[in-house]
Each structure stands twice: as C-alpha cells, then as structure tokens.
Design an enzyme around this catalytic site. Structure first.
Site, mmCIF file in Angstrom:
data_model
loop_
_atom_site.group_PDB
_atom_site.id
_atom_site.type_symbol
_atom_site.label_atom_id
_atom_site.label_comp_id
_atom_site.label_asym_id
_atom_site.label_seq_id
_atom_site.Cartn_x
_atom_site.Cartn_y
_atom_site.Cartn_z
ATOM 1 N N GLY A 169 0.799 -1.216 0.000
ATOM 2 C CA GLY A 169 0.000 0.000 0.000
ATOM 3 C C GLY A 169 0.831 1.264 0.000
ATOM 4 N N HIS A 175 1.385 -22.388 -0.895
ATOM 5 C CA HIS A 175 1.555 -21.480 -2.032
ATOM 6 C C HIS A 175 2.877 -21.751 -2.737
ATOM 7 C CE1 HIS A 175 -1.422 -18.345 -0.168
ATOM 8 N NE2 HIS A 175 -1.974 -19.516 -0.399
ATOM 9 N N LYS A 200 -10.751 -14.356 -1.881
ATOM 10 C CA LYS A 200 -10.643 -13.401 -2.981
ATOM 11 C C LYS A 200 -11.750 -13.611 -4.008
ATOM 12 C CE LYS A 200 -5.722 -12.340 -2.563
ATOM 13 N NZ LYS A 200 -4.375 -12.398 -3.171
ATOM 14 N N LYS A 221 2.651 3.494 11.871
ATOM 15 C CA LYS A 221 1.670 3.728 10.812
ATOM 16 C C LYS A 221 1.223 5.188 10.782
ATOM 17 C CE LYS A 221 -0.187 -0.943 10.288
ATOM 18 N NZ LYS A 221 -1.396 -1.789 10.292
ATOM 19 N N ARG A 274 -7.886 4.731 9.224
ATOM 20 C CA ARG A 274 -8.843 3.996 10.045
ATOM 21 C C ARG A 274 -8.593 4.242 11.532
ATOM 22 N NH1 ARG A 274 -8.839 -2.133 8.175
ATOM 23 N NH2 ARG A 274 -6.745 -1.811 7.377
#
Length: 313
Positions: A17, A271, A139, A45, A36
């Site tokens: 991000g 994965h 997803k 953050k 948020r």
C-alpha cells in the site's frame, strides 16, 4: 486536458500500500488514504500517514465498521485501490473488503475498483491445498460481490513479490540470500514470475484509467523476470562469484514437512508448492479476459532480477 482520477488507497500504510500511494502521487493523482481509527496507537503507521500527508496526500478518516463514514470517503474519489493484507503470516483481512464493496455500491460514483489481489490469480486456484486455499476462496468471494454489484473493476495478478521470494532465493522462511547453500524445490527448474514491489505499484497506477484494463485481470509478467529457482540462484552465484552448495527436496517430502507446522506456515508452504512444483504462474496462456502489464506499458523500465539481487551484496 482531462483531469486525472482521484484515488483512494485502502491499506496505504502496508507493505504494498505504501508503494501504491507513492506511485499515485508520482502519477499526478489527487491521492487520498483511508485513515482507520482502528490504527490505535500504532505510531509507525501514524508517522507513515503523516509523511504522505506532507507529500501531498489527503487523509480521510473512516472505519470499515462505520458504513456511513466509508461511503463518505468513497464519494470523494473516482477510483478505489485496496491493499488490505492477505498474507497469513501478517494479517489476513481479505473479507473486510466486502464492507468496502457495499460502500462503493451505495456511493454509486466509482469508475474503477482494484481489490487486494496482487498474487496468484485466484480464479485458477480452485485446486489449492488447505489451509492456503482460504486466500483464494476469500478473494473469489470478494470478486463475486464486486461483479454482482456491477462495480467496474480491474484485478491485478502480480505473481511473486521480489522481497518475499528473490531475497531468499525462493526458499520459504528466508528473505536474504545465503552465500553458502540453498535448498532447491524439486529440480529447481519450474519457471515462476518475480516482480519488484515498486514496479507492481507503478503498473497498478497505470491501469486505473486505462480502458484496456476495464473489467479484466491484468497479469504482471515481465518477460526477463520469468525465471526458475535455479536461474535465480545462478544470478546470485554470478554476483558473488561463488557456487552455492545445493540440496533438494522432493514434492512428497515438501508436502510431508507441512504437517506439524502452524496455520500460517502451512498456508505459505502450500503457495510455494503450487508455484515451484506445479508451475501455477506460468502453466497457462493469458486469454481474452486478460492482458499482460509489461506489454501494455513498455515505458516502465522494470527492475530485472539480477539488478534486484545487487542490493544484497
């Protein structure tokens, strides 16, 4: 001159991000970051948000648990890009996007939504091993909600983040390369796709207004970065002028090694199995419903993997 889209980034303080925010600002977009209240006293953050504010971004306070505030945030922009974490070893929050989808539907003004995907194409992973299949199931739930709501979208399949895969020479649990040894997954010859995270962000921002990417899956497959594990190791050996000691693990032994691990480790190893044993990133052709990013945007001089590895010298 056509005004550039206003962009809201959700998850703007996260690993990818942060890069998307920077790419949006660099692209001349009015860039908003969802702030948020749940961030609490996470000073790191907060400082990241403040640094982006100083660089021209606008902070929009809204909570995913406060529908009204979320709708108001969405109404300020034209495009929403979500980078909410889907990595089990960090925080797996993919389904929180259902609240964002509802807000986008109710706001009614969004020209494009890019949900948090950026890895393997979940539509091709119905066979995935448990528990890692949860990523793809969630997803696909979000995709269905987007499409049922009639929201214009672009899905981004960015394959292997270089920081997670290249740094550790494609070994689970390593993020820096050894100068002594490496464990090959199988014969080490299955091709995968590796992309620098800043390039992922640059390609993503290029897509947000492009009619060629509307309602499609865009695969980031830079041709010179389609490499096997052995090829990645070979590039590192070339740079350090030394051959690594190599051992290998068979598919059966790799799967057996997952049994006593915790949930996040099992998900991650699953994965790795699909990528480096099955070749799930390269064993298909991109069809009519997709495009390849480096072909769409040849002006982006993407980072080659040998160049990426030089940072570890």
């Amino acid at each position: 001159m056509v005004d550039k889209s206003k962009v809201l980034v959700v998850g703007g303080t996260g690993y990818l991000g942060k890069r998307i925010v920077k790419a949006s600002l660099a692209g001349g977009h009015d860039t908003y970051i969802l702030h948020r209240p749940e961030i609490g006293i996470d000073v790191e953050k907060v400082q990241t948000l403040l640094s982006f504010k100083a660089g021209g971004a606008r902070l929009v306070e809204a909570s995913l648990d406060d529908h009204r505030s979320l709708v108001e945030a969405v109404k300020k922009v034209d495009v929403v890009v979500s980078a909410i974490s889907g990595v089990h070893s960090r925080s797996h929050q993919i389904l929180l996007q259902l609240k964002l989808v509802q807000a986008i539907k109710d706001a009614g003004n969004i020209k494009r939504f890019l949900p948090s995907e950026f890895g393997m194409d979940p539509s091709r992973m119905a066979h995935a091993l448990e528990p890692g299949n949860e990523t793809f199931v969630h997803k696909m739930i979000v995709r269905k909600a987007i499409e049922d709501a009639g929201i214009p979208f672009t899905y981004v399949s960015a394959n292997c983040f270089a920081g997670y895969f290249v740094g550790g020479l494609c070994q689970m649990g390593r993020v820096t390369p050894s100068r002594e040894s490496v464990l090959l997954l199988g014969d080490g010859n299955v091709p995968a796709v590796f992309v620098d995270e800043d390039d992922i962000a640059a390609y993503t921002i290029k897509m947000i207004e492009d009619p060629r990417t509307l309602n499609k899956t865009i695969y980031i497959r830079p041709p010179e970065n389609i490499l096997s594990q052995r090829q990645v190791v070979g590039l590192w050996e070339k740079l350090i002028k030394k051959e690594l000691h190599k051992t290998s693990i068979s598919a059966d032994d790799f799967l057996a090694s997952m049994k006593d691990l915790d949930y996040a480790e099992q998900a991650g190893l699953g994965h790795f199995y699909h990528i480096f044993y099955e070749g799930c990133l390269t064993n298909f052709d991109i069809g009519d419903g997709g495009e390849e990013a480096s072909e769409l945007y040849p002006e982006i001089n993407y980072v080659r993997i040998e160049e990426y590895l030089k940072r570890y010298l």
